[in-house]
Design a protein around this motif. Structure first.
Motif, PDB file in Angstrom:
ATOM      1  N   ILE A  99       0.852  -1.190   0.000  1.00  0.00           N
ATOM      2  CA  ILE A  99       0.000   0.000   0.000  1.00  0.00           C
ATOM      3  C   ILE A  99       0.886   1.237   0.000  1.00  0.00           C
ATOM      4  O   ILE A  99       2.074   1.165   0.318  1.00  0.00           O
ATOM      5  CB  ILE A  99      -0.947   0.063   1.230  1.00  0.00           C
ATOM      6  CG1 ILE A  99      -0.140   0.230   2.522  1.00  0.00           C
ATOM      7  CG2 ILE A  99      -1.876  -1.136   1.275  1.00  0.00           C
ATOM      8  CD1 ILE A  99      -0.979   0.649   3.725  1.00  0.00           C
ATOM      9  N   THR A 100       0.286   2.354  -0.379  1.00  0.00           N
ATOM     10  CA  THR A 100       0.954   3.650  -0.239  1.00  0.00           C
ATOM     11  C   THR A 100       0.065   4.546   0.603  1.00  0.00           C
ATOM     12  O   THR A 100      -1.162   4.422   0.592  1.00  0.00           O
ATOM     13  CB  THR A 100       1.192   4.328  -1.609  1.00  0.00           C
ATOM     14  OG1 THR A 100      -0.071   4.506  -2.258  1.00  0.00           O
ATOM     15  CG2 THR A 100       2.118   3.499  -2.484  1.00  0.00           C
ATOM     16  N   ARG A 101       0.722   5.430   1.339  1.00  0.00           N
ATOM     17  CA  ARG A 101      -0.005   6.464   2.094  1.00  0.00           C
ATOM     18  C   ARG A 101       0.494   7.796   1.568  1.00  0.00           C
ATOM     19  O   ARG A 101       1.691   8.055   1.558  1.00  0.00           O
ATOM     20  CB  ARG A 101       0.278   6.346   3.595  1.00  0.00           C
ATOM     21  CG  ARG A 101      -0.336   5.123   4.217  1.00  0.00           C
ATOM     22  CD  ARG A 101      -0.250   5.149   5.715  1.00  0.00           C
ATOM     23  NE  ARG A 101       0.963   4.484   6.169  1.00  0.00           N
ATOM     24  CZ  ARG A 101       1.214   4.166   7.430  1.00  0.00           C
ATOM     25  NH1 ARG A 101       0.331   4.465   8.381  1.00  0.00           N
ATOM     26  NH2 ARG A 101       2.318   3.570   7.764  1.00  0.00           N
ATOM     27  N   THR A 102      -0.441   8.613   1.119  1.00  0.00           N
ATOM     28  CA  THR A 102      -0.096   9.918   0.574  1.00  0.00           C
ATOM     29  C   THR A 102      -0.944  10.986   1.249  1.00  0.00           C
ATOM     30  O   THR A 102      -1.993  10.690   1.826  1.00  0.00           O
ATOM     31  CB  THR A 102      -0.340   9.972  -0.955  1.00  0.00           C
ATOM     32  OG1 THR A 102      -1.701   9.629  -1.210  1.00  0.00           O
ATOM     33  CG2 THR A 102       0.574   9.009  -1.688  1.00  0.00           C
ATOM     34  N   GLY A 103      -0.497  12.207   1.156  1.00  0.00           N
ATOM     35  CA  GLY A 103      -1.255  13.315   1.717  1.00  0.00           C
ATOM     36  C   GLY A 103      -2.577  13.498   1.007  1.00  0.00           C
ATOM     37  O   GLY A 103      -2.711  13.214  -0.184  1.00  0.00           O
ATOM     38  N   ASP A 104      -3.549  13.987   1.754  1.00  0.00           N
ATOM     39  CA  ASP A 104      -4.879  14.264   1.225  1.00  0.00           C
ATOM     40  C   ASP A 104      -4.884  15.702   0.714  1.00  0.00           C
ATOM     41  O   ASP A 104      -4.637  16.634   1.480  1.00  0.00           O
ATOM     42  CB  ASP A 104      -5.913  14.074   2.339  1.00  0.00           C
ATOM     43  CG  ASP A 104      -7.342  14.252   1.863  1.00  0.00           C
ATOM     44  OD1 ASP A 104      -7.568  14.921   0.823  1.00  0.00           O
ATOM     45  OD2 ASP A 104      -8.237  13.735   2.536  1.00  0.00           O
ATOM     46  N   ASP A 105      -5.154  15.895  -0.572  1.00  0.00           N
ATOM     47  CA  ASP A 105      -5.160  17.241  -1.152  1.00  0.00           C
ATOM     48  C   ASP A 105      -6.184  18.155  -0.486  1.00  0.00           C
ATOM     49  O   ASP A 105      -5.981  19.360  -0.401  1.00  0.00           O
ATOM     50  CB  ASP A 105      -5.442  17.167  -2.664  1.00  0.00           C
ATOM     51  CG  ASP A 105      -4.295  16.516  -3.427  1.00  0.00           C
ATOM     52  OD1 ASP A 105      -3.155  16.523  -2.915  1.00  0.00           O
ATOM     53  OD2 ASP A 105      -4.564  15.992  -4.525  1.00  0.00           O
ATOM     54  N   GLY A 106      -7.281  17.572   0.026  1.00  0.00           N
ATOM     55  CA  GLY A 106      -8.327  18.382   0.630  1.00  0.00           C
ATOM     56  C   GLY A 106      -8.086  18.705   2.100  1.00  0.00           C
ATOM     57  O   GLY A 106      -8.717  19.602   2.638  1.00  0.00           O
ATOM     58  N   ASP A 107      -7.179  17.962   2.750  1.00  0.00           N
ATOM     59  CA  ASP A 107      -6.924  18.166   4.179  1.00  0.00           C
ATOM     60  C   ASP A 107      -5.472  17.782   4.448  1.00  0.00           C
ATOM     61  O   ASP A 107      -5.137  16.604   4.478  1.00  0.00           O
ATOM     62  CB  ASP A 107      -7.886  17.309   5.006  1.00  0.00           C
ATOM     63  CG  ASP A 107      -7.719  17.496   6.505  1.00  0.00           C
ATOM     64  OD1 ASP A 107      -6.743  18.155   6.936  1.00  0.00           O
ATOM     65  OD2 ASP A 107      -8.553  16.954   7.250  1.00  0.00           O
ATOM     66  N   ARG A 108      -4.626  18.776   4.657  1.00  0.00           N
ATOM     67  CA  ARG A 108      -3.190  18.514   4.805  1.00  0.00           C
ATOM     68  C   ARG A 108      -2.867  17.654   6.022  1.00  0.00           C
ATOM     69  O   ARG A 108      -1.795  17.062   6.086  1.00  0.00           O
ATOM     70  CB  ARG A 108      -2.410  19.830   4.878  1.00  0.00           C
ATOM     71  CG  ARG A 108      -2.442  20.576   3.565  1.00  0.00           C
ATOM     72  CD  ARG A 108      -1.548  21.757   3.549  1.00  0.00           C
ATOM     73  NE  ARG A 108      -1.619  22.531   4.795  1.00  0.00           N
ATOM     74  CZ  ARG A 108      -0.975  23.644   5.018  1.00  0.00           C
ATOM     75  NH1 ARG A 108      -0.197  24.131   4.085  1.00  0.00           N
ATOM     76  NH2 ARG A 108      -1.101  24.283   6.157  1.00  0.00           N
ATOM     77  N   ARG A 109      -3.775  17.571   6.997  1.00  0.00           N
ATOM     78  CA  ARG A 109      -3.536  16.742   8.180  1.00  0.00           C
ATOM     79  C   ARG A 109      -3.852  15.279   7.933  1.00  0.00           C
ATOM     80  O   ARG A 109      -3.445  14.406   8.700  1.00  0.00           O
ATOM     81  CB  ARG A 109      -4.380  17.227   9.365  1.00  0.00           C
ATOM     82  CG  ARG A 109      -4.045  18.642   9.795  1.00  0.00           C
ATOM     83  CD  ARG A 109      -5.104  19.170  10.738  1.00  0.00           C
ATOM     84  NE  ARG A 109      -6.372  19.246   9.984  1.00  0.00           N
ATOM     85  CZ  ARG A 109      -7.576  19.326  10.505  1.00  0.00           C
ATOM     86  NH1 ARG A 109      -7.718  19.346  11.803  1.00  0.00           N
ATOM     87  NH2 ARG A 109      -8.644  19.401   9.755  1.00  0.00           N
ATOM     88  N   ALA A 110      -4.580  14.977   6.882  1.00  0.00           N
ATOM     89  CA  ALA A 110      -5.058  13.616   6.616  1.00  0.00           C
ATOM     90  C   ALA A 110      -4.205  12.927   5.558  1.00  0.00           C
ATOM     91  O   ALA A 110      -3.478  13.581   4.805  1.00  0.00           O
ATOM     92  CB  ALA A 110      -6.516  13.661   6.164  1.00  0.00           C
ATOM     93  N   VAL A 111      -4.315  11.602   5.538  1.00  0.00           N
ATOM     94  CA  VAL A 111      -3.643  10.804   4.516  1.00  0.00           C
ATOM     95  C   VAL A 111      -4.679   9.972   3.778  1.00  0.00           C
ATOM     96  O   VAL A 111      -5.793   9.765   4.247  1.00  0.00           O
ATOM     97  CB  VAL A 111      -2.551   9.879   5.109  1.00  0.00           C
ATOM     98  CG1 VAL A 111      -1.442  10.675   5.740  1.00  0.00           C
ATOM     99  CG2 VAL A 111      -3.132   8.879   6.067  1.00  0.00           C
ATOM    100  N   GLN A 112      -4.268   9.511   2.626  1.00  0.00           N
ATOM    101  CA  GLN A 112      -5.067   8.613   1.806  1.00  0.00           C
ATOM    102  C   GLN A 112      -4.265   7.326   1.616  1.00  0.00           C
ATOM    103  O   GLN A 112      -3.041   7.366   1.497  1.00  0.00           O
ATOM    104  CB  GLN A 112      -5.353   9.240   0.439  1.00  0.00           C
ATOM    105  CG  GLN A 112      -6.156  10.514   0.493  1.00  0.00           C
ATOM    106  CD  GLN A 112      -7.647  10.263   0.523  1.00  0.00           C
ATOM    107  OE1 GLN A 112      -8.114   9.157   0.325  1.00  0.00           O
ATOM    108  NE2 GLN A 112      -8.411  11.310   0.794  1.00  0.00           N
ATOM    109  N   VAL A 113      -4.956   6.199   1.582  1.00  0.00           N
ATOM    110  CA  VAL A 113      -4.328   4.897   1.414  1.00  0.00           C
ATOM    111  C   VAL A 113      -4.767   4.305   0.092  1.00  0.00           C
ATOM    112  O   VAL A 113      -5.947   4.362  -0.257  1.00  0.00           O
ATOM    113  CB  VAL A 113      -4.727   3.939   2.560  1.00  0.00           C
ATOM    114  CG1 VAL A 113      -4.032   2.603   2.418  1.00  0.00           C
ATOM    115  CG2 VAL A 113      -4.421   4.576   3.903  1.00  0.00           C
TER     116      VAL A 113
END
Length: 166
Positions: A99-113
């Motif tokens: 898997i990869t975890r990347t920053g969420d463009d809509g919320d800099r505090r969140a990540v996307q998997v």
């Protein structure tokens, strides 16, 4: 019909205390034993792939959700686990390149998997292994029996799920 472990247990309780109402054990005891046999069969199927059931669950929950990107909190809800447990599992899976975890463009505090290509391929193979394990345990039942058991278990699960106690 051949007697199983639960039949022998119920008979022992009847011999020991004939007044004891053991009828629920006829179903509950078999559900618990069957769950254990399924756990063993699934673990045998996943071991050659280097996966625990928990890691399999994350990969295939992510795959079922479209492969990503998904927020870890949504993934944890879909997998029915805590966010802390999800974080630990994601770390293992990321270290393996699944898997990869990347920053969420809509919320800099969140990540996307998201699944990687290797993660997608392994998730596909793992699901086939789990379905084979399930089939090996359920093989003695015909389609009508499987439907009847699934319907009966649904009858038990729906009110429990609605009660929020499980």
């Amino acid at each position: 019909m051949e007697r199983d472990h639960v039949d022998r247990m119920l008979q022992a309780w009847t011999d020991r205390d004939p007044q004891l109402a053991t009828e629920p054990l006829a179903v509950a005891g078999r559900i618990l034993r069957l769950a254990r046999f399924l756990d063993i069969a699934i673990a045998r199927g996943l071991t050659p792939l280097g996966l625990s059931f928990e890691d399999f669950d994350v990969l295939n929950t992510l795959r079922r959700e479209g492969g990503g990107p998904v927020r870890p909190s949504a993934l944890a809800r879909a997998a029915l686990i805590s966010s802390g447990a999800m974080t630990a599992r994601m770390g293992r899976l990321q270290n393996r390149g699944l898997i990869t975890r990347t920053g969420d463009d809509g919320d800099r505090r969140a990540v996307q998997v998201s699944l990687t290509a290797d993660g997608e391929a392994l998730a596909t193979r793992a699901l086939a292994a789990v379905l084979d394990a399930d089939e090996s345990v359920l093989a003695p039942m015909d389609a009508a029996s499987r439907t009847a058991v699934a319907d009966g278990l649904r009858t038990l699960l729906v009110p429990l799920e609605h009660s929020g106690t499980a």
